[in-house]
Design a protein around this motif. Structure first.
Motif, mmCIF file in Angstrom:
data_model
loop_
_atom_site.group_PDB
_atom_site.id
_atom_site.type_symbol
_atom_site.label_atom_id
_atom_site.label_comp_id
_atom_site.label_asym_id
_atom_site.label_seq_id
_atom_site.Cartn_x
_atom_site.Cartn_y
_atom_site.Cartn_z
ATOM 1 N N LEU A 88 2.469 1.680 -3.407
ATOM 2 C CA LEU A 88 1.429 2.107 -4.350
ATOM 3 C C LEU A 88 1.152 3.595 -4.211
ATOM 4 O O LEU A 88 1.054 4.323 -5.199
ATOM 5 C CB LEU A 88 0.152 1.301 -4.086
ATOM 6 N N ALA B 155 0.836 -1.196 0.000
ATOM 7 C CA ALA B 155 0.000 0.000 0.000
ATOM 8 C C ALA B 155 0.880 1.260 0.000
ATOM 9 O O ALA B 155 0.578 2.235 -0.700
ATOM 10 C CB ALA B 155 -0.909 -0.009 1.220
ATOM 11 N N GLU C 215 -7.589 -7.197 -4.884
ATOM 12 C CA GLU C 215 -7.895 -5.760 -5.019
ATOM 13 C C GLU C 215 -6.611 -4.958 -5.185
ATOM 14 O O GLU C 215 -6.506 -4.081 -6.053
ATOM 15 C CB GLU C 215 -8.643 -5.268 -3.774
ATOM 16 N N LEU C 216 -5.608 -5.271 -4.344
ATOM 17 C CA LEU C 216 -4.345 -4.534 -4.428
ATOM 18 C C LEU C 216 -3.638 -4.800 -5.759
ATOM 19 O O LEU C 216 -3.052 -3.896 -6.350
ATOM 20 C CB LEU C 216 -3.433 -4.934 -3.272
ATOM 21 N N HIS C 217 -3.731 -6.036 -6.220
ATOM 22 C CA HIS C 217 -3.100 -6.397 -7.490
ATOM 23 C C HIS C 217 -3.699 -5.574 -8.630
ATOM 24 O O HIS C 217 -2.978 -5.059 -9.496
ATOM 25 C CB HIS C 217 -3.299 -7.895 -7.728
ATOM 26 N N GLN C 218 -5.009 -5.409 -8.606
ATOM 27 C CA GLN C 218 -5.682 -4.620 -9.651
ATOM 28 C C GLN C 218 -5.221 -3.161 -9.604
ATOM 29 O O GLN C 218 -5.004 -2.529 -10.642
ATOM 30 C CB GLN C 218 -7.210 -4.701 -9.490
ATOM 31 N N GLU C 219 -5.059 -2.633 -8.384
ATOM 32 C CA GLU C 219 -4.591 -1.249 -8.233
ATOM 33 C C GLU C 219 -3.195 -1.099 -8.835
ATOM 34 O O GLU C 219 -2.874 -0.114 -9.491
ATOM 35 C CB GLU C 219 -4.561 -0.854 -6.744
ATOM 36 N N TYR C 220 -2.372 -2.112 -8.593
ATOM 37 C CA TYR C 220 -1.005 -2.078 -9.116
ATOM 38 C C TYR C 220 -0.977 -2.099 -10.631
ATOM 39 O O TYR C 220 -0.191 -1.394 -11.268
ATOM 40 C CB TYR C 220 -0.203 -3.265 -8.575
ATOM 41 N N LYS D 290 -3.035 -0.895 -12.571
ATOM 42 C CA LYS D 290 -3.442 0.408 -13.113
ATOM 43 C C LYS D 290 -2.253 1.353 -13.244
ATOM 44 O O LYS D 290 -2.190 2.160 -14.164
ATOM 45 C CB LYS D 290 -4.500 1.044 -12.198
ATOM 46 N N VAL D 291 -1.298 1.280 -12.273
ATOM 47 C CA VAL D 291 -0.157 2.220 -12.323
ATOM 48 C C VAL D 291 1.036 1.624 -13.079
ATOM 49 O O VAL D 291 2.031 2.313 -13.314
ATOM 50 C CB VAL D 291 0.291 2.675 -10.912
ATOM 51 N N ALA E 16 1.830 6.111 -7.174
ATOM 52 C CA ALA E 16 0.656 6.811 -7.706
ATOM 53 C C ALA E 16 0.850 8.322 -7.580
ATOM 54 O O ALA E 16 0.505 9.081 -8.480
ATOM 55 C CB ALA E 16 -0.591 6.368 -6.959
#
Lengths: 182, 183
Positions: B57, B54, B128-133, B135-136, B61
């Motif tokens: 990220l 987190a 969920e965290l993997h998806q956020e990653y 994205k960036v 981000a």
């Protein structure tokens, strides 16, 4: 078979997290469980770890004990399953491979008993030196009362492999004991 | 039953009196394990990863936003580790195959989510965290920390699935009614 009245009280006390009751239960069964485990997993250190893991599970799952067997039989089932899981982890899967040799019992096998009286300390030690697969089958069948059908299901082998491994173990064990007596 | 088997049966109890295990030491170990529940130990790995992931990220981000704030916003293309290098492609493929095998073996979709709630919740957080990653990733494709964290995602997922496999097989064993005999 219902647990005895004494064990019912002991179980109730253990469920209340009474440490003295837990220790009493532990002392009542630890020796039998250790010997069952060490005949399947002959390393003393590993066997003690497995016994430790067994009793942790026993105290964590005691509320699920329904009394359909004796408390000792229930604990022993957990001990045996924990030992089998340990062996599976070590062997990365199967305890007995399908390519293990088939052994067929012959009439001679029945005529080859070591002369009694047999020293049970020697029997215990000799079992520990048997090859792993047949050692596990012999322990479960001869000493723990499992049927070949049950052993086959647990070890994922055929009934005939269980029988042949048992005869192999018995033959080797008799030979080892005979050598010791000569 | 041959005479040998009969002899062993008649003296069965003597077989459990041969050795002298370290009863005191084993008990100490039991007490220690009972005081430190396994579930806490098992989850520590994931929580450390989640906390570290987190933070990384957030930093990535933030940098991405700062450097692109003057540029007209456009939708980021989807990207995988496999798009960065052949070596990462190979690694990612191996991880994905292993995960697919484990999910198939577990029959994950048909498992009772309530019974294994802890595992499903952890898998969800991880996802969920993997998806956020992801994205960036397009704007930070050569950020080593980000790549390592994405690889760790696969390793953690495999570890979680292995632990779940272990729990499922333990449950099956407890449910089996193989022995109903007294000692």
């Amino acid at each position: 078979m219902q647990p005895t009245a004494k064990n019912k009280i002991l179980i109730a006390d253990c469920l209340r997290q009474d440490q003295r009751a837990q220790y009493t239960l532990y002392r009542q069964y630890v020796k039998a469980m250790y010997h069952t485990v060490v005949r399947m997993v002959p390393s003393t250190v590993d066997a003690e770890d497995i016994v430790q893991e067994t009793f942790v599970k026993v105290f964590q799952k005691l509320d699920t004990f329904q009394g359909t067997s004796t408390l000792g039989a229930w604990i022993k089932r957990i001990a045996i399953n924990t030992a089998l899981n340990h062996l599976r982890r070590e062997r990365r899967g199967r305890i007995i491979n399908v390519e293990d040799h088939e052994f067929v019992e012959t009439a001679d096998d029945h005529n080859y008993p070591p002369a009694p009286p047999l020293d049970m300390r020697n029997v215990h030690e000799a079992i520990k030196t048997l090859p792993e697969g047949c050692r596990v089958v012999l322990s479960l069948y001869l000493l723990e009362g499992y049927k070949h059908q049950e052993i086959a299901e647990i070890l994922q082998i055929t009934v005939s492999t269980s029988k042949s491994q048992y005869h192999r173990a018995k033959k080797l064990l008799k030979a080892k004991l005979n050598n010791k007596m000569q | 039953m041959d005479p040998f088997e009969k002899h062993i049966n008649d003296h069965r109890e003597e077989l459990d009196q041969v050795e002298h295990p370290e009863v005191g030491l084993i008990w100490q170990g039991i007490q220690q394990k009972m005081q430190a529940p396994q579930s806490r130990k098992r989850r520590i790995g994931l929580y450390w990863w989640v906390a570290a992931a987190a933070i990384i990220l957030l930093v990535i981000a933030g940098i991405s936003w700062w450097s692109s704030s003057s540029v007209e916003e456009e939708e980021a293309p989807t990207m995988q580790l496999a798009d960065i290098s052949p070596e990462l492609a190979r690694q990612e493929r191996q991880y994905q195959q292993l995960i697919a095998e484990k999910e198939k073996h577990l029959q994950l979709a048909s498992l009772d989510q309530n019974e294994f709630e802890l595992f499903f919740r952890e898998l969800e957080i991880l996802e969920e965290l993997h998806q956020e990653y992801l994205k960036v990733l397009p704007a930070n494709a050569y950020n080593e920390k980000l790549i390592n964290t994405l690889l760790q995602y696969y390793e953690l997922k495999i570890r979680l699935l292995e632990q779940l496999e272990n729990e499922v097989s333990k449950k099956h064993y407890y449910e089996s009614q193989h022995i109903q005999q007294s000692i």
